[in-house]
Design an enzyme around this catalytic site. Structure first.
Site, mmCIF file in Angstrom:
data_model
loop_
_atom_site.group_PDB
_atom_site.id
_atom_site.type_symbol
_atom_site.label_atom_id
_atom_site.label_comp_id
_atom_site.label_asym_id
_atom_site.label_seq_id
_atom_site.Cartn_x
_atom_site.Cartn_y
_atom_site.Cartn_z
ATOM 1 C CB ALA A 78 10.799 -1.095 6.941
ATOM 2 N N GLY A 117 14.166 -4.637 4.716
ATOM 3 C CA GLY A 117 15.065 -4.498 5.893
ATOM 4 C C GLY A 117 15.215 -6.136 6.599
ATOM 5 C CD GLU A 120 18.430 -2.808 4.056
ATOM 6 O OE1 GLU A 120 17.057 -2.702 4.693
ATOM 7 O OE2 GLU A 120 18.909 -1.753 3.674
ATOM 8 C CD GLU A 140 14.342 -2.635 0.509
ATOM 9 O OE1 GLU A 140 14.669 -3.194 -0.417
ATOM 10 O OE2 GLU A 140 14.687 -2.807 1.795
HETATM 11 N N1 3HC Z 1 4.837 -4.170 6.822
HETATM 12 C C1 3HC Z 1 3.835 -4.213 7.284
HETATM 13 N N2 3HC Z 1 2.639 -5.374 6.877
HETATM 14 C C2 3HC Z 1 3.034 -5.911 6.216
HETATM 15 C C3 3HC Z 1 4.489 -5.981 5.466
HETATM 16 C C4 3HC Z 1 5.169 -4.829 5.735
HETATM 17 N N3 3HC Z 1 6.648 -5.147 5.450
HETATM 18 N N4 3HC Z 1 4.708 -7.082 4.445
HETATM 19 C C5 3HC Z 1 3.324 -7.745 4.735
HETATM 20 N N5 3HC Z 1 2.406 -7.078 5.555
HETATM 21 C C6 3HC Z 1 1.159 -7.547 5.684
HETATM 22 C C7 3HC Z 1 0.110 -7.251 4.674
HETATM 23 O O1 3HC Z 1 -0.434 -6.180 4.477
HETATM 24 C C8 3HC Z 1 -0.939 -8.396 5.155
HETATM 25 O O2 3HC Z 1 -1.844 -7.665 6.085
HETATM 26 P P1 3HC Z 1 -3.391 -7.947 6.141
HETATM 27 O O3 3HC Z 1 -3.523 -9.326 6.367
HETATM 28 O O4 3HC Z 1 -3.782 -6.854 7.092
HETATM 29 O O5 3HC Z 1 -3.801 -7.776 4.702
HETATM 30 C C9 3HC Z 1 -0.221 -9.438 5.843
HETATM 31 O O6 3HC Z 1 1.114 -8.695 6.216
HETATM 32 C C10 3HC Z 1 0.169 -10.605 4.923
HETATM 33 O O7 3HC Z 1 0.879 -10.222 3.724
HETATM 34 P P2 3HC Z 1 0.442 -10.855 2.249
HETATM 35 O O8 3HC Z 1 -1.156 -11.003 2.319
HETATM 36 O O9 3HC Z 1 1.212 -10.183 1.314
HETATM 37 O O10 3HC Z 1 1.065 -12.308 2.798
HETATM 38 P P3 3HC Z 1 1.794 -13.405 1.648
HETATM 39 O O11 3HC Z 1 2.170 -14.672 2.490
HETATM 40 O O12 3HC Z 1 1.157 -13.601 0.397
HETATM 41 O O13 3HC Z 1 3.242 -12.410 1.394
HETATM 42 C C11 3HC Z 1 5.208 -11.462 1.965
HETATM 43 C C12 3HC Z 1 4.009 -12.424 2.478
HETATM 44 C C13 3HC Z 1 5.989 -12.167 0.689
HETATM 45 C C14 3HC Z 1 6.099 -11.156 2.841
HETATM 46 C C15 3HC Z 1 4.585 -10.220 1.382
HETATM 47 O O14 3HC Z 1 3.556 -9.691 2.064
HETATM 48 C C16 3HC Z 1 5.358 -9.158 0.922
HETATM 49 O O15 3HC Z 1 6.104 -9.107 -0.006
HETATM 50 N N6 3HC Z 1 5.612 -7.929 1.592
HETATM 51 C C17 3HC Z 1 6.299 -6.588 1.522
HETATM 52 C C18 3HC Z 1 7.662 -6.958 1.567
HETATM 53 C C19 3HC Z 1 8.604 -5.898 1.356
HETATM 54 O O16 3HC Z 1 8.258 -5.015 0.309
HETATM 55 N N7 3HC Z 1 9.481 -5.444 2.123
HETATM 56 C C20 3HC Z 1 10.236 -4.270 2.057
HETATM 57 C C21 3HC Z 1 9.724 -3.159 3.009
HETATM 58 S S1 3HC Z 1 10.273 -1.572 2.754
HETATM 59 C C22 3HC Z 1 11.747 -1.760 3.767
HETATM 60 O O17 3HC Z 1 12.180 -2.859 4.368
HETATM 61 C C23 3HC Z 1 12.760 -0.573 4.035
HETATM 62 C C24 3HC Z 1 14.204 -0.745 4.475
HETATM 63 O O18 3HC Z 1 15.068 -1.120 3.668
HETATM 64 C C25 3HC Z 1 14.789 0.288 5.399
#
Ligand code: 3HC
Ligand code: NAI
Length: 716
Positions: A78, A117, A120, A140
């Site tokens: 998400a 997501g 998912e 999450e």
């Molecule tokens: N939403 C918005 N921005 C995101 C994002 C997300 N889910 N994931 C990463 N970003 C952004 C970061 O803030 C960063 O932004 P910036 O360049 O402006 O600083 C950019 O993307 C790159 O991220 P990283 O520096 O972390 O890049 P890496 O290559 O090191 O890692 C990644 C990539 C493994 C995808 C890591 O970013 C990560 O773990 N992201 C979060 C994943 C996550 O937690 N997903 C679950 C979200 S909650 C959800 O999905 C709810 C659902 O169940 C309904």
């Protein structure tokens, strides 16, 4: 195929959203998600996915749908930036349900991250192929959430309750092979060309007349007794491990719903629980933490600067810090040369490193083999000339300006031009140290925390005359070491230790006024810190702070209140765990201390000596004072430009000082309780001790202008 594999953007055609394009390749509709940087599922992507599935269902020429992501990832989840803003339809659960309902087989081609997501969506697809370097997971929980788009219902149906609970409660990522073993994906892709291999898979499914096989109908929960046992075990474990956190227990409840209830009913419960988590302060704190640690990596000095080459590192001093730093560097694959005063000290330095490795081996986190391989990249010497070719040097000798200046003079003499010269000093003036040699532009602080190979925080201390590429090299080093780097300016204690000194004083004052150290520790633990301040002192050794207090005695403001209790314990040789006594007693080698009536008697005597009638404090009052002192000093540090933004203070306290992540760091926490309330507390406390409780000018300014710390996070 590696994790760096990328997929290029597909050309867009009429009717598509800019971030989701559709292209027919034979009888396969390729749906390409293109939303930089990580294909997060924002409203446009969600809409685009629904449109694509609608289009596939109505186009007779389409016999299968293939979903791919552009760039280095499938979908990272998400869009975290949307949380806290008004929801825009369609919701992600609706998207997943629509994908799953597609009449034609939908295939997810997973390369890079399929997280939250993102996974998912893949689980709602009917078939999954994952490529090497893929990272699949439901992280999450680390954001204070639970999978809210069917993840808690589809995952257990696909891989069973125990495996699903382990994946969702840990938030860990699994690779393609493990995902296949778990039954999360059907196939592991072997080629470098993700699109070509995934298309071939789609055509194969069409050729074998594969059906739209829906995860909601999968049967991994068939063994009800096993599922129920897994739920009970997870519930007991979560009760123990995730104290104070909202989402872990809700995850268990949702998976239990998957076990006991029809799919749609389970989805309804999941949604309700997800929304509760999404609106919680814990989610806000954890998402703040996520962005803060990423933003902290962006220092102004590095904007136009390129890091210098970094292959070999010198470490001066093989004591507690030098040895830990050397291990951290070796772990990152760097070549390390350690310099010590004499052969005996060098032997001791190496022995310290061995001890660090042996500790890791004992815990099963390292092997004997890996230890001997690490030492192949290590070299020790008592002659500075061994550093002639080194790219970067980290000095970790005694905390004494004269000793450090002598070391830097040697470095100035032997190091090649362009070598980065860093000091691990905790408190000393790095501008003064830099000015003492001929190349101040190469000098900065790299302040590690003990144990240096474990602690995530690295303060990068930026003196006045340092050049941008040296700062960029320091951030690059932090990345290689997998540390959270925070930029700090030069002052006594930089960000973290400067704050520590102040909030520890607040704790000491509370102790002298009536709270016991045990009560203070308990209150702070209940707030979410892993340990209270007096447990930390006992663990690190009370003598360290005692030495610092003696050093500062001459310059201390004579009007300032001084609590002597810590000194009195040290005078008795009670330094904490290492002497079996400190604030607590550690009888028979115990790691967990017991309250000590003799310490309480010393405290009582000190109260009497200072003419204090002890008062009672409840835990809320203790926390308010402790946090107010921390927040106020954090505000001063931002005000003086020592920290660029409040978020740098937050990242420092969370990664170096155990501040509970779900509260987002002290400055975020202050915003959440309201800055006016914090200021009112400080003014209240100031009635008793106006010298200690001087409200920070920044805090006053923000309250007067109706702003909060968050408003400053975008500024720098
Ligand atoms: N939403 C918005 N921005 C995101 C994002 C997300 N889910 N994931 C990463 N970003 C952004 C970061 O803030 C960063 O932004 P910036 O360049 O402006 O600083 C950019 O993307 C790159 O991220 P990283 O520096 O972390 O890049 P890496 O290559 O090191 O890692 C990644 C990539 C493994 C995808 C890591 O970013 C990560 O773990 N992201 C979060 C994943 C996550 O937690 N997903 C679950 C979200 S909650 C959800 O999905 C709810 C659902 O169940 C309904
Ligand atoms: P330590 O006393 O354990 O180790 C210092 C080492 O430096 C000793 O092995 C000594 O032999 C060596 N040394 C002294 N003079 C030397 C010289 N001229 N050339 C080569 N080696 C020399 O000290 P510790 O705790 O490792 O601290 C080192 C530095 O790191 C200090 O500046 C300290 O403030 C800082 N620091 C300490 C932390 C801690 O938790 N101990 C945390 C962060 C920083």
């Amino acid at each position: 195929m590696t994790s760096s594999s990328t997929i290029k953007a597909a050309p867009t055609v009429m009717g598509e959203s800019a971030s989701v394009s559709r292209q027919r390749r034979g009888s396969v509709l390729v749906v390409t998600i293109d939303h930089a940087p990580v294909n997060a599922l924002n409203a446009a992507v969600r809409r685009g996915l629904i449109d694509a599935i609608e289009a596939a269902d109505t186009d007779a020429a389409v016999r299968a749908v293939l979903i791919v992501g552009v760039g280095r990832n499938f979908i990272a989840g998400a869009d975290i930036r949307e949380f806290g803003k008004p929801a825009v339809p369609p919701s992600l659960p609706d998207v997943c349900n629509r994908v799953e309902a597609c009449a034609k087989p939908v295939i997810a081609a997973i390369h890079g991250a399929a997280l939250g997501g993102g996974l998912e969506v893949a689980l709602a697809a009917h078939y999954r192929i994952a490529f090497e370097g893929a990272k699949l997971g439901l992280p999450e929980v680390q954001l204070g959430l639970l999978p809210g788009a069917g993840g808690t219902q589809r995952t257990p149906r696909l891989i069973g309750a125990a495996a699903a609970l382990s994946l969702i409660l840990s938030g860990r990522h699994v690779g393609a092979q493990e995902a296949q073993r778990m039954g999360l994906v059907d196939r592991v892709g072997v080629s470098d060309d993700v699109l070509a291999e995934a298309l071939a898979y789609a055509h194969e499914l069409i050729a074998t007349q594969a059906v739209a096989r829906r995860t909601k109908d999968a049967a991994a929960l068939a063994d009800k007794a096993a599922s129920t046992a897994a739920i009970a075990a997870a519930r007991a474990e979560t009760q123990k491990k995730s104290r104070g956190l909202l989402s872990p227990m809700k995850i268990v409840d949702c998976v239990e719903a998957a076990v006991n209830l029809p799919f749609d009913e389970g989805l309804r419960i999941e949604r309700q629980q997800f929304l509760e988590c999404r609106e919680s302060p814990q989610r806000a704190g954890l998402v703040h933490a996520f962005f803060a640690e990423r933003e902290a990596q962006k220092a102004p000095e590095t904007r136009d600067a390129k890091a210098r080459a970094l292959r070999s590192v010198g470490v001066i001093g093989g004591g507690t810090m030098g040895a830990g730093i050397a291990v951290a560097l070796l772990d990152a694959g760097l070549l390390v040369t350690m310099i010590e005063r004499d052969d005996d000290s060098l032997q001791r330095g190496r022995a310290h490193m061995e001890k660090v490795y042996d500790g890791l081996i004992e815990k099963g986190r390292f092997t004997l083999d890996a230890k001997s391989r690490a030492f192949e990249h290590f070299n020790g010497s008592t002659a500075y000339d061994a550093l002639a070719d080194t790219d970067l040097v980290i000095e970790a000798v005694f905390e004494d300006m004269a000793v450090k200046k002598a070391v830097f003079a040697e470095l100035d003499r032997v190091c090649k031009p362009g070598a980065v010269l860093a000091t691990n000093t905790s408190y000393l003036d790095i501008d003064e140290l830099a000015a003492s040699i001929s190349r101040p532009q190469d000098v900065l602080g790299l302040h590690f925390f003990s144990p240096a190979n474990i602690m995530k925080l690295l303060e990068i201390v930026v003196p006045e005359r340092v050049s941008g590429d040296v700062v960029a090299t320091a951030f690059e080093l932090a990345k290689r070491l997998k540390k959270v780097a925070v930029r700090a300016g030069v002052c006594d204690g930089f960000i973290g230790n400067r704050m520590l000194a102040v909030y520890r004083s607040a704790a000491d004052q509370l102790m002298e006024e009536g709270a016991s150290p045990y009560q203070i520790d308990q209150a702070i633990r209940e707030f979410g810190f892993p340990m209270g301040p007096y447990q930390v002192i006992d663990l690190a050794g009370g003598d360290i702070g005692w030495a610092a207090r003696k050093r500062r005695a001459a310059t201390r403001d004579p009007r300032a209140r001084y609590v002597r209790i810590g000194d009195l314990l040290c005078e008795r040789g009670w330094f904490g765990q290492k002497t079996a006594r400190g604030y607590y007693r550690y009888d028979d080698g115990a790691r967990i201390g017991k309250p000590d009536p003799e310490v309480e008697a010393i405290i009582d005597a000190e109260r009497a000596r200072a003419g204090i009638t002890p008062r009672t404090f409840d835990h809320g009052q203790i926390v308010r004072r402790y946090l107010a002192a921390m927040i106020n000093e954090g505000a001063n540090i931002v005000h003086e430009g020592i920290a660029l933004r409040p978020l740098d203070v937050d990242a420092t306290l969370m990664h170096g000082f155990g501040f509970p992540r779900h509260r987002g760091g002290p400055m975020h926490y202050a915003d959440s309780v309201g800055l006016d309330a914090v200021l009112a507390d400080i003014r209240e406390f100031a009635k008793e001790d106006p010298l200690f409780w001087r409200a920070s000018p920044l805090l006053i300014e923000l309250v007067e202008s109706g702003k909060n710390f968050a408003s400053l996070n975008q500024a720098a």
